[in-house]
Design an enzyme around this catalytic site. Structure first.
Site, short mmCIF file in Angstrom:
data_model
loop_
_atom_site.label_atom_id
_atom_site.label_comp_id
_atom_site.label_asym_id
_atom_site.label_seq_id
_atom_site.Cartn_x
_atom_site.Cartn_y
_atom_site.Cartn_z
N CYS A 81 -0.43 -5.72 9.53
CA CYS A 81 -0.83 -6.73 8.55
C CYS A 81 -0.31 -8.11 9.00
O CYS A 81 -0.71 -8.59 10.05
CB CYS A 81 -0.36 -6.35 7.16
SG CYS A 81 -1.19 -7.30 5.85
N HIS A 218 -3.61 -1.52 6.90
CA HIS A 218 -2.36 -0.78 6.71
C HIS A 218 -2.56 0.69 7.09
O HIS A 218 -3.10 1.46 6.30
CB HIS A 218 -1.91 -0.87 5.25
CG HIS A 218 -1.40 -2.21 4.86
ND1 HIS A 218 -0.08 -2.57 4.96
CD2 HIS A 218 -2.05 -3.29 4.35
CE1 HIS A 218 0.08 -3.81 4.54
NE2 HIS A 218 -1.10 -4.27 4.17
N GLU A 220 -0.31 2.92 7.15
CA GLU A 220 0.52 3.73 6.26
C GLU A 220 -0.13 3.97 4.91
O GLU A 220 0.33 4.81 4.14
CB GLU A 220 1.90 3.08 6.08
CG GLU A 220 1.97 1.91 5.13
CD GLU A 220 1.49 0.59 5.71
OE1 GLU A 220 1.70 -0.45 5.08
OE2 GLU A 220 0.91 0.60 6.82
#
EC number: 4.3.2.10
Length: 249
Positions: A81, A218, A220
């Site tokens: 990011c 992202h 994750e």
């Protein structure tokens, strides 16, 4: 055993990133320790918030020097990011011209779209030969951002010729000083850039060039597609044979 460090500099979903690696059975340590960061097999730079604030946070813990030193020495770094955005030369978030790390040519600017931020799942355009995106070329990833590194704005079919995004390093190969000239790295091949589109903007969604990998989305938060991407990155680190999870969103 492969050792990964998530740089703790006060910004980003650091604990979410550590958890994402732990879900893959991979140990990741959250720390700002310089010596540990330089000796890690892989260093992760997450980032959430304003461009200038993230750069200030990096400088406060010596993260700018750590990242440049690792790249100059060919040691793997993964930005996420704003952790991707700060790799560029500058950002103009909130109307202020903020210098970045200068490792990738170009600027980070506000998305040209009717609704900002760009939030949610979206498709990406993956180049041939990508190791980072291997097995997830047709998957969607989770984005939350208002700014990005742009290639074209104001219409077009999304097939404009891309800019030269070759990895840059200080000419000395060491810490960058104010005004120090940056030049294309001799340690990295031509970059592989994954693109995405939102509104009237086409922007860098992922970048991989030698030791530097980074994503605007992202991983994750991107379910199995993100897990596969993180596994792909870990598999590029020295001596690792982590099996890849099944692909999927």
């Amino acid at each position: 055993m492969t050792r990964i460090q998530v740089l703790d500099y006060g910004f980003g979903n650091v604990r979410s990133m550590v958890h994402a690696f732990s879900q893959l059975g991979i140990d990741a340590e959250l720390s700002a320790d310089t010596d540990l960061a330089m000796s890690a097999d892989g260093l992760v730079i997450p980032g959430v918030g304003a461009y200038g604030a993230c750069m200030a946070g990096l400088r406060a813990v010596g993260g700018d020097r750590i990242i440049r030193d690792r790249i100059a020495r060919g040691l793997p770094v993964l930005g996420v990011c704003v952790g991707l955005q700060v790799m560029f030369q500058a950002g103009d978030e909130d109307g202020h011209d903020e210098p970045g790390l200068g490792l990738i040519p170009g600027r980070v600017t506000k998305l040209d779209a009717d609704v900002v931020p760009h939030m949610g799942w979206d498709e990406v355009q993956v180049p041939q030969g990508s190791k980072l995106m291997d097995g997830v070329e047709d998957q969607r990833f989770y984005f939350v951002h208002s700014y990005a590194a742009m290639v074209a704005q104001g219409g077009g079919d999304g097939r404009e010729a891309g800019p030269d995004l070759s990895l840059l390093v200080p000419v000395s190969g060491r810490d960058r000083k104010d005004g120090e000239r940056m030049e294309p790295s001799g340690i990295a091949p031509a970059p592989l850039v994954t693109w995405a589109g939102y509104g009237r903007s086409r922007f860098v969604a992922a970048y991989e060039c030698g030791p530097l990998s980074a994503t605007q989305f992202h991983p994750e938060k991107s379910a199995m597609a993100g897990a596969r991407l993180l596994t792909n990155w870990v598999r590029t680190l020295s001596g690792n044979s982590t099996p890849a999870p099944e692909k999927g969103e």
